[in-house]
Structures are given as C-alpha cells and as structure tokens.
Write a protein that holds these residues in place. Structure first.
Motif, mmCIF file in Angstrom:
data_model
loop_
_atom_site.group_PDB
_atom_site.id
_atom_site.type_symbol
_atom_site.label_atom_id
_atom_site.label_comp_id
_atom_site.label_asym_id
_atom_site.label_seq_id
_atom_site.Cartn_x
_atom_site.Cartn_y
_atom_site.Cartn_z
ATOM 1 N N GLU A 233 28.854 4.466 -28.761
ATOM 2 C CA GLU A 233 29.484 3.236 -28.276
ATOM 3 C C GLU A 233 28.664 2.561 -27.183
ATOM 4 O O GLU A 233 28.574 1.331 -27.132
ATOM 5 C CB GLU A 233 30.886 3.573 -27.746
ATOM 6 N N HIS A 234 28.061 3.347 -26.305
ATOM 7 C CA HIS A 234 27.413 2.778 -25.127
ATOM 8 C C HIS A 234 25.901 2.658 -25.240
ATOM 9 O O HIS A 234 25.266 2.139 -24.321
ATOM 10 C CB HIS A 234 27.762 3.614 -23.888
ATOM 11 N N THR A 237 24.564 -0.854 -24.712
ATOM 12 C CA THR A 237 24.593 -1.432 -23.360
ATOM 13 C C THR A 237 23.889 -0.549 -22.349
ATOM 14 O O THR A 237 23.969 -0.771 -21.155
ATOM 15 C CB THR A 237 26.056 -1.625 -22.906
ATOM 16 N N GLU A 238 23.197 0.471 -22.833
ATOM 17 C CA GLU A 238 22.554 1.430 -21.940
ATOM 18 C C GLU A 238 21.496 0.748 -21.082
ATOM 19 O O GLU A 238 20.780 -0.157 -21.525
ATOM 20 C CB GLU A 238 21.906 2.528 -22.790
ATOM 21 N N LEU A 344 23.876 4.934 -17.817
ATOM 22 C CA LEU A 344 24.915 3.916 -17.628
ATOM 23 C C LEU A 344 24.947 3.506 -16.164
ATOM 24 O O LEU A 344 24.957 4.361 -15.273
ATOM 25 C CB LEU A 344 26.295 4.468 -18.016
#
Length: 830
Positions: A233-234, A237-238, A344
């Motif tokens: 999921e991330h 956007t990492e 993150l």
C-alpha cells in the motif's frame, strides 16, 4: 518539555505489534516494515549505527560496555583466553567494540564476501535474513581452535537459531567448554526462553547470555500478511530518494577524496581477524587520520555524517568517534546496508527516508540495490563516505551511484578509502604431480574403464563407529560427519528382496531418466563431456550416463569420481588433477539426486573459491542429476521424487566404496580425500547388477528418452529452490531449528535410516501404500516400501502429511543423546 514520539508507534498501531520489556527498550529500538517474505517487521536499533545515524560515542559506548560485562563474567584469565566472533553485516562493528571491552581478545567477524586465497574455516546459514550465507575466513587457521571461551555477538537475540547453529557447527570442529552470547537486546519469545539451557546441556558446555535490555515482541495472528499488505500500500508514497544524478548537473564538483594514510598492513576490520596489537596500532594512527578529515570539512559545518559501508563498520566508527573529539560540529555515524526496508516520513516510524543505489563492490551474490537510511533530508552539511578499496569502483562514482545520491542532499561529500586487507598466503611447495586415479578391481568392483576414483585408499584404517555414537558426536560437537564412517549396513534377506523388486519395477524408468539427462548434457554442456561424479551417490549415475553415451552416440567418455564434503567443499587436489588432464569447460559434475540443494550450493561456492585461489577457471558448478525433486538445478532427467534403487544400499551398490573421509591426520594438504574399499562385502555386491539391469532397458527407452530431452530443452528449467523453502518450513514447524537435520526425498530419507539416528519419517499422504510383510505389496507403494520397512526395523514413527512437496522426508533426531527418545538407538537389524 516536548514529548518525543516513539519511532515504533506507526507500525505498532497498524500491525498490532507490541514491544514488551525493560523500560529502556523503546529508547533502544524502533520499528519499521521489512521487504522480506519471512518477517513483517524490523527492529531498528537506535544505537547500532546501521539504519539510524547516531553519535559515534554512543554507538561505541554500548558495545564497549557489553564487552566489559563479558570481561567481568569471564574473569581476567577467561578474558585473556577468549575469542570474539561477530555477525555480518549488522553486528560487525558491535562485535569489534565488544572485543575492545573484553580487552585482550582477538576478533573475527563472518562475511558474505569470499576472498581469493583464504581458506574457509566454517560457514552457516541465517534463515530469516535477506542474504543468508555467512563465511568465516580467519587469516590464522588456529584462531578458532583454542579451548578458551568463544564470545558470539549479534545485534539482537530473537529466536536464537543463527547463534545456536553457529555454535553447533563450530563446536563440532573446535569443541570448548564455554560460550558467551552477546546482544544489544534479548527479544526471545516465551517459547524460546528455555532453548539456550537445553542447548548447553545438549553440547555439554556452559552458554551464558549478556544483553543491554530484555523484552519480547508480541505478534498478532496474520502479522506477516498484514505487513506485506502495508508495504504494498505504501510503496507508491515511500520516501525514496532517486533524483537526477548530481554528476549530470553543470558545475557539480563530485566527491572530494581524502587521503587517510591508513597504516600499512593494518586490517580494515575483522574479516580475517583483528588482534589487540592491531587495535593498538589503530589507536595510535587515529588522531592524524581524523585531523585529515577535519581539515577537509567545509567551514562552519554544523552537522557531519560519517557513513560506513555494509560490513565495514568498525573503521568508520572509530574515525567518526575521533572526529567527534576534534571538531565543533555534531558528528553522526551510520552505514549503508543490503537490507530492504520500507521508508515512510512519519515521526512514529524508524526509517524516514532511504537512498537507493547499485552495489559497488562486485558482491558475491551479484548486482542489486543497496540502501542508506535516514540520510536524505537530515540536514547534514557534509557526509564522509568510508569504503574499502574493493568497493572503490566505477559503480560508486557512477551517475546513479552512492556518491551522486549523497550529493543531492548535502553541500559536501568526502570520500575516504581504507585499503582492503587480504592476507598473504604462505608459499608452500606443492607436489609437481598428483597420483593417478584409483581403478577397479584394485579399488572398487567396477571395471577399470567405468570410473577412475580421484581418492586415496584408506582401507587399512579403522574409521567406523556405531551409528548412535556418530550421531551424538556430530550433534554434540565431538566430530564432523566426514571424519568417521558409519558401520556398513548389511541388508536382511527381506530388505534385499525389496531392493531387487524395486529394481525390477523401476529400471526402465531410471534408464529413461539417464538417457534424458545425458542427452541434455551433450546438447547444452559439451559434445565431449568429462563426467565427474560426486562420490559416492553420483558414481552409479555417472557410469550409467557414460554407458548411454556409448550406446546411442558411440562416445567413450572419461568418467571420474571426486569427494565433496558439506561445510568443507570439494577436493581441490582432484580439481587440480582434472584441470591438468582435461579442459575444465568440458567437466560436468554428476550426482544422483537433489534434496534441499545443500550440495548444489556447496559446489558453487567451492568452485568459486578454487578458481579465485588457483587462477584456474572454466569449471561449471551446475550439477547434472538423475532426479531433481528439490528444483535446484537445470540439468536433470526428471523432477519426480521416486525410488532410485541405488539409494537403498550403501557401498554394495556403489562399487564397494565407502562414503568419503576428510580428516586432517589422514588427508594432507596435497592429498586426495580418502575412502575405503570394502572387499570383504563382495558376496553382497550388486553394483554391476544394478548397472546392467538399468542399461538393459536402453534400447527400449531410447525414443522416449530422446523425446523427453527435447521437451526439457524447450522448457524453462530455472531452479525454484522449492525444496529449500520446504525444508526451512519443516524445520520450524517441527521445532528442529536446523535445516541440516531435515533430509528431503526418497534417497535422503533412506540415508537417514541407514546412517543416522532418525526421529520421524514424513510421507506424503498419497505417497504410497504400506508394506504388509516384506515385499508382498508393492505396486504404487514401491517408492516407499523400503522406507517403511527400515522405519519399522528401527522403531521410527511414520507420519502422513498433506501438501508435502516430496514423496517423503527424513528427520534426524534434533537433540540426540544416548537417552534420547523417538528412536531405539540400535543399529538396523540384520
């Protein structure tokens, strides 16, 4: 006072992971998400100097303090006799610091970088890691051989598997009375807490544990799947810093090189050993080296990062600590890593940013991404990159390399190169000629043209020990398995009948597989191959392949048998002989079958070391096998796990030759490995009968074998290593915690029942029908009838398992002593 957010909050809230333990645990550790199929979370140390930039004095101080506690535990005399061993890559610097605290202890760390000319003193696997293979390459072979305490240092003690496997391996070679395990944090679960005490009892030695903090990680059900979903999921956007390469911008100055004047001959770290004398030399040279770095820093620099390189942690740490004493800037220290972790930008997450760049040291495991965490956006006015000379390559300086990535995030990049230390191999006179191969009938019952044995004859030496005594010695550290032989199993009439029946029903199937694999070799490897069997299971297969080449193509192929020993590699003298008499490019190594692929890995590593050390190249480590149920090779006759009757017996189906022997008092540096010729067993010998029975089917199966080979040639045969993954899973499910005690496949299971102390036999639920009385009920159960009979004779339980990738798996007793339960401890009945 401003509240500080714990850097494990983000993961804890989303995965339900809970860190429980000492109050200072959260100060020492944060949490992040791994890109790793085996574990969801990563414990991120705030004081290790790997992922999180930290004051070098803090990093060094934690390791040194642990070393002082070890010194107090051992006492002055024990500390003087101790040796400290650290783990690559994360704990190489920590181990150094512990050794400094112990005082006079020499230090060695494991490595994932083979070094030409340096013999391997050991190796082990780290099952959960992203890069599993560790080597031990001490310059002084006697470093690990002393009787004093061995201190093993890792960043965390979680399950304990890696450390215990290391002790077990080293104890088998260099037994001692005391071990000390050192870690920053003890994170064992309640289920693992008793294993250390049990293990100490098992090997008959004292094992202590020294840590800075204790606790555990409570993991909810399904945490691995949840973690993988969060990573997926991330990832989009990492915070991953891959920007326009700095060298592509007009006027970019690049990295400034600082000449350090590293002391000549001083090791760059503990890869080959680091003595107290080396530390004294380093201490004396550090002030001048730090001054040179300080002079190159930009005026007014407020924050400076000294960035080490993977296993090279100690030299950069000591340099950073010295720099911290002489400059007014805030100095921080961390290192690059192979470990893939999600980044993150959240104050409750331990890995805020990551730089991604290609490997730049020609690593043994091939090219790939490397990382520097929490460097981008950290406001450093200068970054001092410290690498060894083996890593000062064009890839380091490339437009997408580490230096260019760093230049995007700091006004000044300095490069310091420490000379890579390679021990000088002592020159010893080597015999100008090695002996010619042994041949039958003087050595083995095979005809002289069928195979030449690149071995020495140890027939007059007593090497046999009862099975249960060998097992106890191997597991408790008394001996390596190659230093003795099991008493040769003499099959009962019932078992001999099973063998003959199995041979009658499977000979055609084997003949077809022999034909298919030989055709693959001739088509892909060489039109005139030199067959080199791995003694002894590979030898009957090599003879059959030679016969097939003569049957179908009229070729008279050379065929030899050589020794390979798990943990000690292939016989280098045999390779020298082969290179002197044949083109290495024509050599094709042959084995009977694959299990989990341990010998496949062993051969690959051994060939690489041999070629680096000898300068002789061209050997292809790819093994050709009759059956590849473990999916470990590309060249095979079949991937089915079926009964190859030669696996049912030992020497009496292998030319009356024993398993090979490697013992220092019998095998010198320039000798071939040894083996025995059991002439006295000639009355039971079926070696030639087996060959003739299979070869008799060659005319009948020629068309099918050629068609099978063509089909394989058009197939993607890339190994999936399914077998290795299954063995790891079984090892953990049955709480064995040692993949070497799990033997998959019909052939390996048979060996367990004949040579070792078996604990359990797992069979696939649809894997065959039980024997009723001897060989009366064969049919579809033929592949397992001899296994069931041997298991019945030895009192070993047979357990049916669903979704087993093999027909059967043999489990060696994981904690064997004379009082162990689960097997009767007696030899197989006659």
């Amino acid at each position: 006072m401003k509240n500080v957010v714990w850097t494990g909050t983000w993961v804890a809230e989303r995965l339900g992971v809970e860190l429980v333990g000492d109050e200072k645990l959260s100060d020492l550790l944060g949490l992040a998400l791994r890109r790793n199929p085996r574990r969801a979370h990563l414990l991120v140390s705030n004081v290790l100097g790997k992922h999180v930039p930290q004051s070098p004095s803090v990093v060094y101080g934690h390791g040194f303090a642990l070393g002082r506690r070890v010194r107090e535990l051992l006492g002055a005399e024990g500390a003087r006799a101790a040796v400290v061993l650290g783990y690559a890559e994360t704990a190489t610097g920590l181990g150094h610091c512990v050794a400094d605290g112990v005082g006079l202890a020499p230090y060695l760390h494991s490595t994932r970088r083979p070094v030409p000319g340096v013999d391997t003193a050991g190796g082990f696997e780290e099952a959960h890691s992203h890069a599993t293979s560790h080597l031990l390459l001490p310059e002084n072979p006697a470093l690990l051989a002393g009787a004093g305490p061995l201190v093993l240092v890792d960043d965390e003690f979680s399950t304990g598997n890696t450390v215990l496997n290391t002790i077990r391996d080293l104890h088998a070679r260099y037994p001692r009375d005391r071990y000390v395990v050192v870690a920053l944090v003890d994170m064992r679960s309640a289920a693992d807490l008793g294993r250390l005490t049990e293990f100490a009892t098992e090997i008959g030695a004292r094992v202590d544990l020294v840590t800075a903090a204790r606790g555990t990680v409570n993991l909810p059900e399904g945490v691995l799947e949840k973690g993988q979903a969060l990573v997926a999921e991330h990832e989009t956007t990492e915070i991953t810093e891959i920007t326009e390469p700095a060298d592509s911008r007009p006027g970019h100055p690049g990295a400034a090189r600082v000449e350090l004047a590293w002391p000549r001959g001083l090791p760059d770290g503990g890869r080959h050993g680091f003595t107290p004398g080396h530390r004294i030399r380093l201490d004396a040279a550090l002030p001048a080296m730090a001054a040179r770095v300080a002079d190159a820093l930009p005026d007014g620099a407020r924050r400076v990062l000294v960035l080490g390189f993977e296993e090279l942690m100690y030299a950069p740490l000591r340099l950073a600590r010295e720099l911290e004493q002489v400059v007014s800037a805030e100095v921080r220290y961390s290192t690059t890593t192979r470990s893939p972790v999600l980044a993150l930008d959240d104050p409750g997450y331990a890995i805020r940013t990551r730089l991604v760049f290609p490997a730049h040291d020609d690593p043994d495991d091939g090219p790939g991404e490397r990382y520097a965490y929490n460097v981008a956006g950290a406001g450093f006015d200068a970054v001092v990159g410290v690498v060894d000379s083996a890593a000062d390559t064009p890839a380091l300086h490339a437009p997408d390399g580490l230096l260019a990535q760093l230049a995007e995030h700091t006004p000044r990049v300095l490069l310091v190169v420490v000379p890579s230390y390679v021990p000088v191999r002592p020159s010893t006179e080597r015999p100008s000629m090695l002996p010619e191969p042994l041949r039958g009938p003087a050595f083995s019952s095979y005809a002289p043209d069928e195979v030449g044995w690149l071995l020495q004859d140890l027939s007059d030496v007593t090497l046999e020990a009862p099975t249960e005594e060998r097992e106890e010695a191997i597991q408790s550290g008394g001996a390596h398995y190659a230093e003795s032989l099991p008493v040769e199993y003499q099959p009962s009439p019932q078992y001999q009948e099973l063998f003959q029946t199995a041979l009658g029903t499977s000979a055609a199937r084997i003949a077809q597989a022999v034909g298919a694999v030989t055709e693959l070799v001739l088509a892909e490897r060489s039109p005139h191959p030199v067959l080199v069997s791995l003694a002894r299971a590979g030898t009957p297969v090599g003879v059959l392949m030679r016969r097939w080449a003569k049957h179908r193509h009229g070729l008279d192929l050379p065929h030899y048998a050589v020794s390979i020993v798990r943990g000690r590699g292939i016989d280098a003298n045999a390779l020298r002989w082969l290179a002197a008499h044949h083109d290495p490019a024509d050599v094709v190594f042959v084995d009977g079958w694959t299990g989990k692929g341990a010998i496949t890995r062993e051969l690959t590593e051994a060939i690489r070391e041999f070629e680096s050390a000898e300068g002789i190249t061209g050997f292809d480590p790819e093994i050709a096998v009759l059956a590849d149920p473990g999916s470990c090779v590309r060249t095979y006759g079949t991937r089915e796990d079926f009964l190859i009757p030669s696996a049912c017996l030992n020497s009496t189906v292998s030319g009356l030759i024993s398993r090979t022997v490697l013992r220092s008092d019998l095998v010198g540096e320039y000798d071939f490995h040894g083996a025995k010729f059991y002439r006295e067993l000639a009355g039971s010998d079926v070696s030639v009968d087996f060959l003739d029975a299979v070869a008799a089917h060659f005319p009948d199966v020629t068309d099918a074998a050629v068609a099978q080979a063509k089909e394989l040639l058009a197939t993607d045969r890339t190994p999936t290593w399914e077998g290795w993954a299954a063995v790891e899973r079984i090892s953990e499910e049955y709480e064995i915690h040692d993949v070497n005690l799990v033997k998959p496949g019909v052939g390996e299971t048979t060996r367990v029942l004949l040579r070792r102390v078996p604990w359990k036999i797992l069979v696939r639920a649809d894997g065959g029908t039980p024997c009723s009385s001897g060989a009366e009920s064969l049919g579809e159960g033929t592949d397992l009838d001899h296994v069931r009979l041997l298991a019945q004779q030895r009192g070993v339980p047979v357990e049916e398992v669903d979704e087993l990738p093999y027909t059967c798996v043999g489990l060696i007793h994981p904690k064997y002593t004379r009082g162990a339960t689960g097997a009767d401890g007696k030899a197989v009945t006659v």
